[in-house]
Design an enzyme around this catalytic site. Structure first.
Site, short mmCIF file in Angstrom:
data_model
loop_
_atom_site.label_atom_id
_atom_site.label_comp_id
_atom_site.label_asym_id
_atom_site.label_seq_id
_atom_site.Cartn_x
_atom_site.Cartn_y
_atom_site.Cartn_z
N ASP A 17 18.52 -19.68 -37.02
CA ASP A 17 17.51 -19.30 -38.15
C ASP A 17 16.24 -18.85 -37.41
OD1 ASP A 17 16.99 -18.48 -40.45
OD2 ASP A 17 16.62 -20.42 -41.34
N ASN A 65 25.24 -13.80 -46.35
CA ASN A 65 24.54 -12.81 -45.51
C ASN A 65 25.00 -11.16 -45.89
OD1 ASN A 65 24.03 -14.98 -42.18
ND2 ASN A 65 22.72 -14.58 -44.17
C1 FPP Z 1 19.22 -15.79 -39.16
O1 FPP Z 1 17.80 -15.30 -38.85
C2 FPP Z 1 20.01 -15.13 -38.10
C3 FPP Z 1 21.28 -14.39 -38.33
C4 FPP Z 1 21.58 -13.96 -39.62
C5 FPP Z 1 22.11 -13.90 -37.40
C6 FPP Z 1 22.38 -14.57 -36.14
C7 FPP Z 1 23.00 -13.80 -34.99
C8 FPP Z 1 22.71 -13.88 -33.69
C9 FPP Z 1 21.57 -14.65 -33.11
C10 FPP Z 1 23.57 -12.93 -32.87
C11 FPP Z 1 24.82 -13.66 -32.61
C12 FPP Z 1 25.87 -12.67 -31.69
C13 FPP Z 1 27.11 -12.91 -31.32
C14 FPP Z 1 27.40 -11.68 -30.49
C15 FPP Z 1 27.93 -14.08 -31.55
P1 FPP Z 1 17.33 -14.73 -40.03
O2 FPP Z 1 17.60 -13.20 -39.93
O3 FPP Z 1 17.65 -15.17 -41.50
O4 FPP Z 1 15.69 -15.07 -39.75
P2 FPP Z 1 14.55 -15.13 -40.87
O5 FPP Z 1 15.01 -16.37 -41.78
O6 FPP Z 1 13.27 -15.28 -40.08
O7 FPP Z 1 14.45 -13.67 -41.74
#
Ligand code: FPP
Length: 244
Positions: A17, A65
């Site tokens: 996250d 998501n």
């Molecule tokens: C949450 O941060 C993260 C995600 C929804 C995506 C996570 C994906 C990756 C790290 C890439 C993985 C790639 C592969 C190829 C497996 P957020 O966007 O919710 O952060 P925020 O809460 O600060 O908005």
């Protein structure tokens, strides 16, 4: 850090996250945060397996998501298709088997589903560890799907109700993995958010402040040190507390 003499969890799960906040605080676009998260995942997961952890589950994309703006969903789906091949080649070289948990159907693009099937086939013989990538995943969904599959077998008289146990139930989950020992959710949020509800029952929870792109191998060492200080009783009592 040297892990000699430390208790090493068998199964670690990470809710990655804070990619968006990491980017916004640096004047970057959210998409750059996801890319930085991906780069961190590569380094971190390699380190985790090197340290002898056998199973690593990562929450890459939840069923919820899909409620995000279309541009962000499209960006993340393209990122998976583009990077999953590179990432699985990278991790498979370390003899790691790659599995996917989640519903392999719409709205996941067909290309991504084919890629997941191919990666699972190509890495199935690897035996040093398991990387479980959760995409289009929900913990309640996983349990409901398991119940549906079990119900079908019972209706077809291929399974007896009496033979269903807590252990056997886990065979019907998206992947049959050991219980989670340590759950890490980065970015300071203290929630489980529908992640691996069945497997988390006795997990130790760790909620570091760092956003996922900044959750370094040093930060992971701190998680392991904290895990080593926890007294896991699995509902029992420890020796000292028996005198009451
Ligand atoms: C949450 O941060 C993260 C995600 C929804 C995506 C996570 C994906 C990756 C790290 C890439 C993985 C790639 C592969 C190829 C497996 P957020 O966007 O919710 O952060 P925020 O809460 O600060 O908005």
């Amino acid at each position: 850090m040297d892990y000699t003499g430390l208790k090493i969890p068998t199964h670690v799960a990470i809710i990655m996250d804070g990619n968006g906040r990491w980017a916004l605080e640096r004047g970057k676009k959210r998409s750059e945060g996801h890319l930085a998260g991906y780069e961190n995942l590569k380094t971190l997961s390699e380190y985790i397996f090197q340290k002898g952890i056998k199973v690593l589950s990562i929450y890459a994309f939840s069923t919820e998501n899909f409620k995000r703006p279309k541009a962000e969903v499209d960006f993340l789906m393209n990122l998976f298709v583009e990077k999953m091949k590179e990432y699985s080649d990278y991790i498979a070289k370390r003899d790691i088997k790659v599995l996917f948990s989640g519903k392999r159907s719409e709205p996941i693009p067909k290309k991504a589903i084919e890629l997941m099937n191919e990666i699972e086939r190509n890495t199935e013989k690897n035996s040093s560890g398991i990387l479980n990538v959760c995409i289009n995943y929900g913990g309640r969904l996983e349990i409901v799907e398991a119940v549906k599959n079990i119900s079908l077998l019972v209706r077809e008289e291929k399974l007896k109700i009496e033979s269903i146990t807590e252990d056997s139930f886990s065979h019907y989950l998206f992947q049959d993995l050991p219980d989670i020992d340590l759950l890490i959710r980065t970015s300071g949020e203290v929630r489980v958010s529908n992640f691996m509800l069945y497997q988390l029952s006795y997990a130790e929870m760790y909620f570091p402040k760092a956003y996922f792109p900044s959750f370094s191998t040093d930060e992971f060492d701190k998680a392991i040190l904290t895990y080593n200080k926890r007294n896991r009783r699995f509902g029992g009592i420890d020796y000292e507390s028996k005198n009451h």
